[in-house]
Design a protein around this motif. Structure first.
Motif, PDB file in Angstrom:
ATOM      1  N   PRO A   1       0.781  -1.231   0.000  1.00  0.00           N
ATOM      2  CA  PRO A   1       0.000   0.000   0.000  1.00  0.00           C
ATOM      3  C   PRO A   1       0.813   1.281   0.000  1.00  0.00           C
ATOM      4  O   PRO A   1       0.244   2.372  -0.096  1.00  0.00           O
ATOM      5  CB  PRO A   1      -0.794  -0.117   1.301  1.00  0.00           C
ATOM      6  CG  PRO A   1       0.160  -0.834   2.220  1.00  0.00           C
ATOM      7  CD  PRO A   1       0.922  -1.801   1.349  1.00  0.00           C
ATOM      8  N   GLY A   2       2.147   1.180   0.142  1.00  0.00           N
ATOM      9  CA  GLY A   2       2.946   2.389   0.226  1.00  0.00           C
ATOM     10  C   GLY A   2       2.525   3.241   1.411  1.00  0.00           C
ATOM     11  O   GLY A   2       2.242   2.736   2.496  1.00  0.00           O
ATOM     12  N   THR A   3       2.434   4.543   1.198  1.00  0.00           N
ATOM     13  CA  THR A   3       2.070   5.467   2.270  1.00  0.00           C
ATOM     14  C   THR A   3       0.583   5.815   2.254  1.00  0.00           C
ATOM     15  O   THR A   3       0.170   6.807   2.872  1.00  0.00           O
ATOM     16  CB  THR A   3       2.893   6.766   2.162  1.00  0.00           C
ATOM     17  OG1 THR A   3       2.654   7.369   0.876  1.00  0.00           O
ATOM     18  CG2 THR A   3       4.378   6.491   2.325  1.00  0.00           C
TER      19      THR A   3
ATOM     20  N   LEU B   1      -1.281   0.084  -9.737  1.00  0.00           N
ATOM     21  CA  LEU B   1      -0.060  -0.376  -9.079  1.00  0.00           C
ATOM     22  C   LEU B   1       1.136   0.506  -9.400  1.00  0.00           C
ATOM     23  O   LEU B   1       2.051   0.658  -8.570  1.00  0.00           O
ATOM     24  CB  LEU B   1       0.228  -1.825  -9.473  1.00  0.00           C
ATOM     25  CG  LEU B   1      -0.817  -2.858  -9.023  1.00  0.00           C
ATOM     26  CD1 LEU B   1      -0.429  -4.244  -9.518  1.00  0.00           C
ATOM     27  CD2 LEU B   1      -0.962  -2.861  -7.504  1.00  0.00           C
ATOM     28  N   LYS B   2       1.149   1.091 -10.588  1.00  0.00           N
ATOM     29  CA  LYS B   2       2.262   1.985 -10.935  1.00  0.00           C
ATOM     30  C   LYS B   2       2.261   3.208 -10.013  1.00  0.00           C
ATOM     31  O   LYS B   2       3.321   3.671  -9.586  1.00  0.00           O
ATOM     32  CB  LYS B   2       2.155   2.414 -12.392  1.00  0.00           C
ATOM     33  CG  LYS B   2       2.476   1.312 -13.388  1.00  0.00           C
ATOM     34  CD  LYS B   2       2.476   1.833 -14.806  1.00  0.00           C
ATOM     35  CE  LYS B   2       2.863   0.736 -15.795  1.00  0.00           C
ATOM     36  NZ  LYS B   2       2.869   1.232 -17.197  1.00  0.00           N
TER      37      LYS B   2
ATOM     38  N   ALA C   1       7.251   7.253  -6.490  1.00  0.00           N
ATOM     39  CA  ALA C   1       7.839   8.013  -5.390  1.00  0.00           C
ATOM     40  C   ALA C   1       6.791   8.813  -4.641  1.00  0.00           C
ATOM     41  O   ALA C   1       6.967   9.127  -3.456  1.00  0.00           O
ATOM     42  CB  ALA C   1       8.925   8.939  -5.924  1.00  0.00           C
ATOM     43  N   GLU C   2       5.690   9.144  -5.304  1.00  0.00           N
ATOM     44  CA  GLU C   2       4.604   9.868  -4.644  1.00  0.00           C
ATOM     45  C   GLU C   2       4.057   9.092  -3.460  1.00  0.00           C
ATOM     46  O   GLU C   2       3.823   9.659  -2.383  1.00  0.00           O
ATOM     47  CB  GLU C   2       3.474  10.125  -5.647  1.00  0.00           C
ATOM     48  CG  GLU C   2       2.210  10.702  -5.017  1.00  0.00           C
ATOM     49  CD  GLU C   2       0.965  10.540  -5.891  1.00  0.00           C
ATOM     50  OE1 GLU C   2      -0.113  10.982  -5.447  1.00  0.00           O
ATOM     51  OE2 GLU C   2       1.068   9.953  -6.991  1.00  0.00           O
ATOM     52  N   LEU C   3       3.862   7.777  -3.630  1.00  0.00           N
ATOM     53  CA  LEU C   3       3.229   6.964  -2.601  1.00  0.00           C
ATOM     54  C   LEU C   3       4.177   5.972  -1.936  1.00  0.00           C
ATOM     55  O   LEU C   3       3.798   5.341  -0.949  1.00  0.00           O
ATOM     56  CB  LEU C   3       2.026   6.217  -3.192  1.00  0.00           C
ATOM     57  CG  LEU C   3       0.881   7.115  -3.672  1.00  0.00           C
ATOM     58  CD1 LEU C   3      -0.259   6.282  -4.250  1.00  0.00           C
ATOM     59  CD2 LEU C   3       0.366   7.991  -2.540  1.00  0.00           C
TER      60      LEU C   3
ATOM     61  N   PRO D   1       5.875   9.212   6.139  1.00  0.00           N
ATOM     62  CA  PRO D   1       6.778  10.361   5.990  1.00  0.00           C
ATOM     63  C   PRO D   1       6.522  11.441   7.035  1.00  0.00           C
ATOM     64  O   PRO D   1       5.402  11.920   7.193  1.00  0.00           O
ATOM     65  CB  PRO D   1       6.449  10.871   4.575  1.00  0.00           C
ATOM     66  CG  PRO D   1       5.958   9.660   3.851  1.00  0.00           C
ATOM     67  CD  PRO D   1       5.190   8.872   4.879  1.00  0.00           C
ATOM     68  N   GLY D   2       7.573  11.792   7.773  1.00  0.00           N
ATOM     69  CA  GLY D   2       7.489  12.864   8.752  1.00  0.00           C
ATOM     70  C   GLY D   2       6.757  12.547  10.026  1.00  0.00           C
ATOM     71  O   GLY D   2       6.542  13.438  10.861  1.00  0.00           O
ATOM     72  N   ALA D   3       6.394  11.290  10.232  1.00  0.00           N
ATOM     73  CA  ALA D   3       5.585  10.918  11.396  1.00  0.00           C
ATOM     74  C   ALA D   3       6.461  10.579  12.599  1.00  0.00           C
ATOM     75  O   ALA D   3       7.668  10.388  12.496  1.00  0.00           O
ATOM     76  CB  ALA D   3       4.687   9.737  11.058  1.00  0.00           C
TER      77      ALA D   3
END
Length: 298
Positions: free
Chosen positions: A42-44, A82-83, A88-90, A172-174
């Motif tokens: 799931p990425g971010t 999926l792409k 890098a966004e997710l 990110p940043g958490a």
């Protein structure tokens, strides 16, 4: 063949106390239907992202009462970008080569226990930059199931995503110490996920199991319902079986025939931790009731 489980450890401990383990007859899995559930990286993607219209067009359907599965599951599997999930966004730390794979799920129950069996081939190609556990044992594979209590609003639609937030560790940043949680989670008030997990073990360390919950935060202990979690690796295929009493203690949902229970699956492979896993959308388990997975009475 590589086998990992906790049955021998439990039996030895009980014997030392002069006790005998309770015996539950294993289901005849050959008579229990299989249902493939696709799990994906799931990425971010957090619940906040899902509910942001500019990020996720499916938000409109969710606000109308539709489910994630109703939108994304097709006859050919999951319809996902999926792409984008690998971009890098997710996934700023790098996505795994295997973004999605199937898990065959079977469920059965008797008068005392629920039995869940998951079968899958685990990819071993996770992103190099994914964080690893710092201290042994490093678990090559971990398998978790989360059941939602009836008091979690929208759990039938969203599944376990209600416990995934943009401010939990590894996002990110958490805050690196902030664990999964349920917004307005309240264990005494019944607003929680019942959480069980099997860990494979490594380097001489035996497999372990977790029986906990997710409310104000994830807690990896306290549950009494999970009696046994076993895993086996044969010819590259993992088979993980959970034996869970229908009732337990604090943080354990009481399951009864006639219920439809929202649930989700998470599989960590190649020693990854935290959000670097493959997860399912939200599905339902039916005990003599409608459900994506129907538990067979044996």
């Amino acid at each position: 063949m590589k086998t990992a489980g906790t049955a021998l450890v439990v039996a030895t401990a009980l014997a030392a106390l002069g006790l005998q383990p309770a015996c539950a007859a294993a289901p005849d899995w050959g008579q229990v239907p299989k249902r493939d559930i696709q799990v994906f990286h799931p990425g971010t993607v957090s619940h906040q992202w899902i509910m942001k219209k500019s990020s996720h067009s499916g938000r409109t359907g969710l606000t109308k009462g539709e489910s994630c599965v109703a939108c994304h599951e097709t006859r050919n599997g999951l319809d996902l970008d999926l792409k984008r999930l690998a971009s890098a966004e997710l996934e700023p730390l790098g996505a795994p080569k295997t973004m999605i794979f199937p898990v065959a799920v079977q469920a059965a129950f008797d008068n005392e226990n629920l039995y869940l069996r998951l079968t899958f081939k685990a990819p071993a190609d996770e992103a190099v930059d994914a964080p690893r556990e710092e201290a042994p044992p490093r678990h090559e594979v971990k398998v978790a199931i989360m059941f939602a209590s009836p008091q979690i609003e929208h759990a039938m639609q969203h599944g376990c995503w209600l416990a995934c937030h943009a401010d939990v560790r590894s996002m990110p940043g958490a805050d690196p110490k902030k664990k999964k949680y349920v917004e307005h989670g309240d264990l005494p008030g019944g607003v929680f996920y019942d959480y069980i997990q099997w860990k494979s073990g490594e380097a001489g360390q035996g497999a372990t199991q977790v029986d906990g919950h997710v409310a104000g935060e994830r807690v990896n202990k306290g549950g009494k319902a999970l009696t046994k979690a076993e895993g086996e690796l044969r010819d590259g295929i993992y088979t993980v079986t959970f034996t869970r009493r229908l009732s337990g203690g604090e943080g354990d949902l009481t399951l009864t025939p006639g219920q439809t229970i929202p649930f989700g699956i998470a599989v960590h492979t190649d020693r990854t931790v935290w959000r670097f896993h493959h997860v399912s959308l939200g599905y339902t388990l039916g005990l003599r009731a409608p459900g994506d997975i129907k538990a067979i009475k044996q």
